[in-house]
Design an enzyme around this catalytic site. Sequence first.
Site, PDB file in Angstrom:
ATOM      1  CB  SER A  92     -24.945  32.761   4.695  1.00 45.57           C
ATOM      2  OG  SER A  92     -26.364  32.749   4.553  1.00 45.57           O
ATOM      3  CG  ASP A  93     -26.255  27.460   8.727  1.00 45.84           C
ATOM      4  OD1 ASP A  93     -27.424  27.239   8.332  1.00 45.84           O
ATOM      5  OD2 ASP A  93     -25.638  26.676   9.441  1.00 45.84           O
ATOM      6  CD1 TRP A  94     -32.398  30.891   9.821  1.00 49.74           C
ATOM      7  CD2 TRP A  94     -33.228  29.555   8.244  1.00 49.74           C
ATOM      8  NE1 TRP A  94     -33.737  31.132   9.753  1.00 49.74           N
ATOM      9  CE2 TRP A  94     -34.281  30.320   8.794  1.00 49.74           C
ATOM     10  CE3 TRP A  94     -33.514  28.632   7.242  1.00 49.74           C
ATOM     11  CZ2 TRP A  94     -35.605  30.185   8.373  1.00 49.74           C
ATOM     12  CZ3 TRP A  94     -34.829  28.503   6.824  1.00 49.74           C
ATOM     13  CH2 TRP A  94     -35.860  29.273   7.369  1.00 49.74           C
ATOM     14  CG  ASN A  95     -31.069  35.556  10.373  1.00 48.06           C
ATOM     15  OD1 ASN A  95     -31.306  36.440   9.564  1.00 48.06           O
ATOM     16  ND2 ASN A  95     -31.029  35.783  11.672  1.00 48.06           N
TER      17      ASN A  95
END
Length: 391
Positions: A263-266
């Site tokens: 995933s990307d950040w958060n």
Amino acid sequence: MNKIVENLFSQMTIEEKIGQLIQVTGDFFRNGDSKITGPLSQENRLKDNVRYTVGSVLGISGASDVENIQKEYLKHNRLKIPLLFMADVVHGYKTIFPIPLGLASTFNPDMMTISSEVAASESAAGGVRVTFAPMTDLVRDPRWGRVMESTGEDPYLNSVMAAASVKGFQGKLPIDENHVAATVKHFAAYGAPEAGREYNTVDISEWRFRDQYLSSYKAAIDAQAKLVMTSFNTLFGIPATGNKYLMKDILREELTFDGVLISDWNAIEELIHHGTAEDLNNAAEIALDAGVDIDMMAFAYAKLLDNIDGIPDKVLKLIDESAIRILELKEELGLFENPYVGISQQKENDGTVAQENKQQALQVAEESMVLVKNNNGTLPLSPHQRVLLLY
């Protein structure tokens, strides 16, 4: 399944398997907690018994720091499964090359390969084993803040440059100590948000998506990129990080990607804000069902640890599949044979190598410059003046 991976996996507890799916910043190992920006509430912070089971770290580099963190981590990890260090190495590590948009203006894939190869060699010496590059998103709206990280608006050029970048970062497979694993980002259509606004809706037809946007991701995957990163935007009405059709039907089945999906950040917690997940536990299950292997800084997968006995069998199976993919990547990168593979303070500080790399960067920079000529008098310039336009 590789015998090393099979042996380790057979000994792992469910807690240790989930740990491999969690990615945090290096601050969790240097300061005990993260001080950088981000949605870190008290309940999201890692418990000490989880800290030394996490599978990967982002945003930290440097031979000394990486080696020290790895050494301390392995003292506490029961099965001695090494950390995997990742970072954004987009257009240079120590030696800085033109931004990707500038690299694209060379119209020469060899220049992209040189840039990526030098960045790989330098970052590998600094302990990085995975780079979050290349960004292969097609971009046609200059309002979007990440245009500079793209290679532009042409599907063919995007595809050629994507493959060239993967080739430079990874070298010949298997990846050696002088190269790093590449991450294709952001899947998918991240460069087409409404009004050029981050995290926003992407509303394009499937024809346009397939005809113009999908080719660059495909080119990078065909070049055997080892990771793919999810995007923040919605596509076909569903957030990409929880979009099973996008990640399984298209990415896994059609494009035959069998590597690690991060995933990307958060981005997993963002499923709540998109209105498609009720809470972190629900967001974790949706992301796992879509095939997302690594949760970057959302702590959604860590939340599953609060109720191990309540995890559905279907989710446990998905956790197993993701843990195996991550372990296989670590094995392929040589971490089980040598947790410090590629790390070299001497190479990191080698002035001779640095000078050679600067010469290559200069060559690429010169080729990336575009001279605008007024051959037909179409520009509003006086014929009696000599003017040089630089962009």
